[in-house]
Design a protein around this motif. Structure first.
Motif, PDB file in Angstrom:
ATOM      1  N   THR A 233       4.505 -12.732   4.652  1.00  0.00           N
ATOM      2  CA  THR A 233       3.614 -11.792   5.337  1.00  0.00           C
ATOM      3  C   THR A 233       2.439 -11.472   4.426  1.00  0.00           C
ATOM      4  O   THR A 233       2.628 -11.064   3.277  1.00  0.00           O
ATOM      5  CB  THR A 233       4.346 -10.486   5.696  1.00  0.00           C
ATOM      6  OG1 THR A 233       5.426 -10.773   6.588  1.00  0.00           O
ATOM      7  CG2 THR A 233       3.386  -9.504   6.380  1.00  0.00           C
ATOM      8  N   TYR A 234       1.227 -11.683   4.925  1.00  0.00           N
ATOM      9  CA  TYR A 234       0.015 -11.344   4.189  1.00  0.00           C
ATOM     10  C   TYR A 234      -0.766 -10.322   5.014  1.00  0.00           C
ATOM     11  O   TYR A 234      -0.916 -10.475   6.229  1.00  0.00           O
ATOM     12  CB  TYR A 234      -0.849 -12.589   3.959  1.00  0.00           C
ATOM     13  CG  TYR A 234      -0.143 -13.676   3.188  1.00  0.00           C
ATOM     14  CD1 TYR A 234       0.085 -13.555   1.823  1.00  0.00           C
ATOM     15  CD2 TYR A 234       0.325 -14.820   3.841  1.00  0.00           C
ATOM     16  CE1 TYR A 234       0.748 -14.554   1.114  1.00  0.00           C
ATOM     17  CE2 TYR A 234       0.990 -15.825   3.141  1.00  0.00           C
ATOM     18  CZ  TYR A 234       1.203 -15.681   1.781  1.00  0.00           C
ATOM     19  OH  TYR A 234       1.868 -16.662   1.082  1.00  0.00           O
ATOM     20  N   LEU A 258      -8.538 -22.004  10.116  1.00  0.00           N
ATOM     21  CA  LEU A 258      -8.418 -23.462  10.146  1.00  0.00           C
ATOM     22  C   LEU A 258      -9.113 -24.096   8.948  1.00  0.00           C
ATOM     23  O   LEU A 258      -8.603 -25.046   8.345  1.00  0.00           O
ATOM     24  CB  LEU A 258      -9.006 -24.011  11.448  1.00  0.00           C
ATOM     25  CG  LEU A 258      -8.183 -23.732  12.716  1.00  0.00           C
ATOM     26  CD1 LEU A 258      -8.939 -24.205  13.948  1.00  0.00           C
ATOM     27  CD2 LEU A 258      -6.817 -24.405  12.638  1.00  0.00           C
ATOM     28  N   THR A 259     -10.277 -23.557   8.579  1.00  0.00           N
ATOM     29  CA  THR A 259     -10.986 -24.062   7.405  1.00  0.00           C
ATOM     30  C   THR A 259     -10.124 -23.942   6.153  1.00  0.00           C
ATOM     31  O   THR A 259      -9.955 -24.906   5.393  1.00  0.00           O
ATOM     32  CB  THR A 259     -12.304 -23.297   7.205  1.00  0.00           C
ATOM     33  OG1 THR A 259     -13.166 -23.545   8.322  1.00  0.00           O
ATOM     34  CG2 THR A 259     -13.003 -23.716   5.925  1.00  0.00           C
ATOM     35  N   GLY A 260      -9.580 -22.740   5.925  1.00  0.00           N
ATOM     36  CA  GLY A 260      -8.750 -22.530   4.741  1.00  0.00           C
ATOM     37  C   GLY A 260      -7.514 -23.387   4.737  1.00  0.00           C
ATOM     38  O   GLY A 260      -7.122 -23.939   3.690  1.00  0.00           O
ATOM     39  N   ASN A 269      -4.455 -18.595   1.469  1.00  0.00           N
ATOM     40  CA  ASN A 269      -5.889 -18.905   1.447  1.00  0.00           C
ATOM     41  C   ASN A 269      -6.460 -18.937   2.854  1.00  0.00           C
ATOM     42  O   ASN A 269      -7.568 -18.441   3.106  1.00  0.00           O
ATOM     43  CB  ASN A 269      -6.109 -20.251   0.752  1.00  0.00           C
ATOM     44  CG  ASN A 269      -7.573 -20.656   0.731  1.00  0.00           C
ATOM     45  OD1 ASN A 269      -8.068 -21.282   1.665  1.00  0.00           O
ATOM     46  ND2 ASN A 269      -8.272 -20.295  -0.328  1.00  0.00           N
ATOM     47  N   ALA A 270      -5.709 -19.515   3.793  1.00  0.00           N
ATOM     48  CA  ALA A 270      -6.170 -19.595   5.177  1.00  0.00           C
ATOM     49  C   ALA A 270      -6.352 -18.202   5.768  1.00  0.00           C
ATOM     50  O   ALA A 270      -7.341 -17.935   6.471  1.00  0.00           O
ATOM     51  CB  ALA A 270      -5.176 -20.400   6.015  1.00  0.00           C
ATOM     52  N   GLY A 274      -9.907 -16.684   6.892  1.00  0.00           N
ATOM     53  CA  GLY A 274     -10.075 -16.228   8.266  1.00  0.00           C
ATOM     54  C   GLY A 274     -10.572 -14.803   8.335  1.00  0.00           C
ATOM     55  O   GLY A 274     -11.494 -14.474   9.100  1.00  0.00           O
ATOM     56  N   LEU A 275      -9.983 -13.922   7.531  1.00  0.00           N
ATOM     57  CA  LEU A 275     -10.372 -12.508   7.520  1.00  0.00           C
ATOM     58  C   LEU A 275     -11.848 -12.360   7.159  1.00  0.00           C
ATOM     59  O   LEU A 275     -12.602 -11.619   7.808  1.00  0.00           O
ATOM     60  CB  LEU A 275      -9.498 -11.742   6.527  1.00  0.00           C
ATOM     61  CG  LEU A 275      -9.732 -10.236   6.416  1.00  0.00           C
ATOM     62  CD1 LEU A 275      -9.280  -9.527   7.682  1.00  0.00           C
ATOM     63  CD2 LEU A 275      -8.989  -9.671   5.196  1.00  0.00           C
TER      64      LEU A 275
END
Length: 302
Positions: A233-234, A258-260, A269-270, A274-275
């Motif tokens: 959980t992040y 999606l990029t991350g 990292n994703a 995204g955030l």
């Protein structure tokens, strides 16, 4: 390859009017004309982040051709089905003392048009990503997302779904790679009000138990969180900045995730990419650019 689907793309005509009054002649103080639709937003932000995608969906008439032209000008590849009857919609967004929107209807999509889209989707295979985003027009079957996911089941396509209520719940049995409701949409699914991350987490995990692999929840000024398929959980508050335009921020969050993920295969990292991509769009008149995202990532110590 990443593919996005927007069933009912639009031209978004955004106008600023000082102290708008009904029944009067009002003059604009600012105007923007942009291609619109959740999947289209994802494709544009992916391009801004350095990743190619192909925007799929339906277009019609002079407005449909203009959507294609605007995407081409942004170097975004599109492959829309040309619908014979009607025209792609124009959505008017009026920004004044209050914000108001008038959304058009869109073209008459026939069963033969849907079959052509399915033929294009049949080309997807192992390792491809497909983003299904937004509502389904009344002229299409309400089960369209389910039908697409059932058709692609077992082919190794990573499917992202950004939809609400039954549209989202009904696809969970096909185990989408990622879903991204916001906290209010999550609460609507379960008939509760969710305002804090502590309240959101157990319900996000319920969606995971129902079939989603990864669940990302956007919470506007309270940031967001991600529940991953490997049990992590992040959660984070957003980077600091002034909200200029929230349109497309959620779509940008999907594109940033999606990029991350594509670049690092790392969920943490994703999530942070995204955030910050969602925030970068919210802090700008236009959709997020890579340098803006990287600046915000550094502000969070990433």
């Amino acid at each position: 390859m990443i593919y996005t689907v927007t069933f009912n793309p639009s031209i978004d005509y955004i106008v600023d009017v000082d102290h708008f009054q009904t029944g009067m002649v009002n003059r604009t103080t600012g105007e923007h004309v942009l291609p619109g639709g959740k999947g289209i937003n994802v494709s544009i932000v992916l391009k801004n982040m350095g990743h190619e995608s192909r925007a799929l969906g339906f277009m019609a008439g002079f407005t449909g051709r203009e959507i294609e032209r605007l995407l081409a000008a942004s170097q975004v590849e599109s492959d829309f089905i040309d619908v014979a009857e009607g025209m792609s919609r124009i959505n008017v967004k009026l920004r004044s003392d209050q914000e108001s929107e008038i959304n058009g209807q869109g073209p008459a999509i026939r069963a033969s048009d849907i079959a052509k889209l399915y033929d294009k989707l049949d080309q997807l295979g192992e390792g491809d990503f497909l983003v299904l985003a937004g509502s389904i027009p009344d002229v299409m079957p309400a089960s369209s997302y389910e039908d697409i996911m059932a058709r692609l089941e077992g082919r190794g396509v990573h499917i992202v779904v950004d939809a609400t209520r039954d549209l989202l719940v009904n696809v969970l049995k096909y185990h989408p790679f990622l879903i991204k409701p916001n906290n209010h949409e999550l609460g609507e699914i379960f008939g509760v009000s969710l305002s804090t991350k502590e309240e959101v987490i157990p319900y996000a995990k319920k969606l995971q138990e129902m079939g989603a692999k990864n669940v990302m929840i956007s919470m506007a000024g309270d940031g967001g969180l991600l529940i991953t398929e490997d049990g992590q959980t992040y959660a984070s508050m957003p980077p600091k900045g002034r909200i200029v335009n929230s349109v497309g921020a959620g779509d940008s969050m999907v594109a940033g995730f999606l990029t991350g993920y594509i670049e690092t295969a790392d969920y943490e990292n994703a999530f942070y990419t995204g955030l910050c991509t969602g925030s970068a769009s919210a802090f700008s008149e236009e959709l997020a650019e890579r340098n803006e995202v990287e600046t915000l990532l550094r502000s969070l110590g990433r």
